[in-house]
Design a protein around this motif. Structure first.
Motif, short mmCIF file in Angstrom:
data_model
loop_
_atom_site.label_atom_id
_atom_site.label_comp_id
_atom_site.label_asym_id
_atom_site.label_seq_id
_atom_site.Cartn_x
_atom_site.Cartn_y
_atom_site.Cartn_z
N ILE A 1 0.85 -1.19 0.00
CA ILE A 1 0.00 0.00 0.00
C ILE A 1 0.89 1.24 0.00
O ILE A 1 1.53 1.56 1.00
N ARG A 2 0.94 1.91 -1.11
CA ARG A 2 1.76 3.13 -1.21
C ARG A 2 1.13 4.28 -0.43
O ARG A 2 1.83 5.09 0.19
N ILE A 3 -0.22 4.37 -0.45
CA ILE A 3 -0.93 5.47 0.18
C ILE A 3 -2.12 4.92 0.97
O ILE A 3 -2.94 4.19 0.43
N LEU A 4 -2.20 5.28 2.24
CA LEU A 4 -3.35 4.96 3.07
C LEU A 4 -4.04 6.26 3.43
O LEU A 4 -3.40 7.19 3.95
N VAL A 5 -5.33 6.36 3.14
CA VAL A 5 -6.11 7.56 3.44
C VAL A 5 -7.22 7.20 4.43
O VAL A 5 -8.05 6.33 4.14
N HIS A 6 -7.22 7.86 5.57
CA HIS A 6 -8.25 7.65 6.59
C HIS A 6 -9.23 8.81 6.50
O HIS A 6 -8.92 9.94 6.91
N SER A 7 -10.39 8.57 5.93
CA SER A 7 -11.39 9.62 5.71
C SER A 7 -12.74 9.16 6.23
O SER A 7 -13.74 9.17 5.51
N LEU A 8 -12.76 8.73 7.48
CA LEU A 8 -13.99 8.23 8.08
C LEU A 8 -14.69 9.35 8.83
O LEU A 8 -14.11 9.97 9.73
N ALA A 9 -15.93 9.61 8.47
CA ALA A 9 -16.68 10.73 9.04
C ALA A 9 -18.01 10.26 9.58
O ALA A 9 -19.07 10.67 9.12
N PHE A 10 -17.95 9.39 10.57
CA PHE A 10 -19.17 8.88 11.18
C PHE A 10 -19.05 9.01 12.69
O PHE A 10 -18.23 8.34 13.32
N GLY A 11 -19.83 9.91 13.28
CA GLY A 11 -19.78 10.11 14.71
C GLY A 11 -21.03 10.80 15.20
O GLY A 11 -21.84 11.29 14.40
N THR A 12 -21.19 10.86 16.49
CA THR A 12 -22.38 11.47 17.06
C THR A 12 -22.30 12.99 17.01
O THR A 12 -21.22 13.58 17.16
N LEU A 13 -23.45 13.61 16.81
CA LEU A 13 -23.55 15.07 16.80
C LEU A 13 -24.50 15.53 17.90
O LEU A 13 -25.21 16.53 17.76
N VAL A 14 -24.49 14.80 19.00
CA VAL A 14 -25.33 15.13 20.15
C VAL A 14 -24.51 15.99 21.12
O VAL A 14 -23.36 15.67 21.41
N PRO A 15 -25.07 17.09 21.62
CA PRO A 15 -24.31 17.96 22.54
C PRO A 15 -24.02 17.29 23.87
O PRO A 15 -24.67 16.31 24.24
#
Length: 276
Positions: free
Chosen positions: A92-106
């Motif tokens: 793997i020449r390039i690993l990209v971590h682009s995970l955008a899943f999380g809670t939006l509760v205050p």
């Protein structure tokens, strides 16, 4: 010395939309084969199929898996497959971590949000958006797939130092992510692998649109940016391609702004007149 990326492999975690999608397409245009992990419902199957077709239309191979990138079972199944796919071409020449899943509760109750964030929601957000970078890097390194010259990128945001009412858990995760980047950079330096966080500017992605107060934030960001526009996913894809063309691991452990000057311009009230 800069070199061509043609024939190498990139693994994108969060490949089906937003910045991850743009990076997959941008690198495919550079001749990079794309392995992608995405987590989508059947309703988006056609969109993902179109993306795979676009990648392959650029003359490279595409290997996409619809699975939870934060789950150990996903890594256990995919890492051996990646070894078979990429072993002959340098891993793997390039690993990209682009995970955008999380809670939006205050964190605290307020009108419209009577139930504050729970420990389970906090733990999930940290695990998906931060800790999973460590787990993937560990497993790829153990499998011998991160060889000298490899690059690891984690997508962070200015939310580590800015406040939005519902962004607390994600802000904490992004802060942890940047800390993980610094630690991994130090531990992978003897192996010739560079690890950096890319701080994208405000970008209209599906993840951003899920933030309840995003509209006002987007308007302000466009006003603040010296370029007079928001960051585009393709801006970040260009940065990944540029930074990946060197074999050097000397640029490592950083949080690199890919925002057109937005963060610093906002701090200095760029473009505003007295009394605004």
């Amino acid at each position: 010395m800069l070199k061509s990326l043609e024939g190498s492999w990139c693994l994108v975690l969060g490949a089906s939309s937003g910045i991850g999608r743009a990076i997959a397409l941008g690198l495919a245009g550079e001749g990079v084969h794309i392995a992608g992990v995405h987590f989508d419902t059947a309703a988006r199957a056609d969109e993902v199929a179109d993306l795979v077709a676009e990648v392959e239309h650029r003359g490279v191979r595409a290997h996409f898996v619809n699975a939870n990138a934060a789950a150990r079972a996903t890594r256990d199944g995919l890492v051996p497959a990646l070894a078979d796919l990429t072993g002959a071409t340098g891993g793997i020449r390039i690993l990209v971590h682009s995970l955008a899943f999380g809670t939006l509760v205050p964190f605290l109750p307020r009108p419209g949000w009577e139930q504050p964030v729970t420990g389970r929601q906090l733990a999930m957000t940290l695990d998906v958006m931060a800790h999973s970078l460590v787990h993937w890097t560990q497993d790829l390194h153990t499998a011998g797939l991160l060889r000298p010259g490899a690059k690891v990128y984690a997508l962070t945001s200015a939310g580590t130092s800015r406040h939005l009412p519902s962004y607390g858990a994600v802000s904490a995760a992004k802060s942890a992510l940047e800390s993980h980047v610094r630690q991994l950079a130090c531990e992978l330096a003897p192996h010739g692998v560079a690890v950096n966080a890319l701080r994208a500017g405000t970008t209209l992605t599906p993840a951003l649109r899920r933030i309840p107060e995003h509209a006002a934030y987007v308007d302000r960001a466009a006003e603040d940016n010296p370029h007079g526009r928001l960051t585009r996913p393709e801006d970040v894809a260009d940065a990944v391609a540029l930074l990946s063309r060197t074999e050097s691991s000397w640029l490592t452990g950083n949080t690199i702004g890919v925002d057109g000057g937005e963060l610093h311009a906002a701090a200095g009230a760029w473009g505003r007149h007295p009394g605004d």
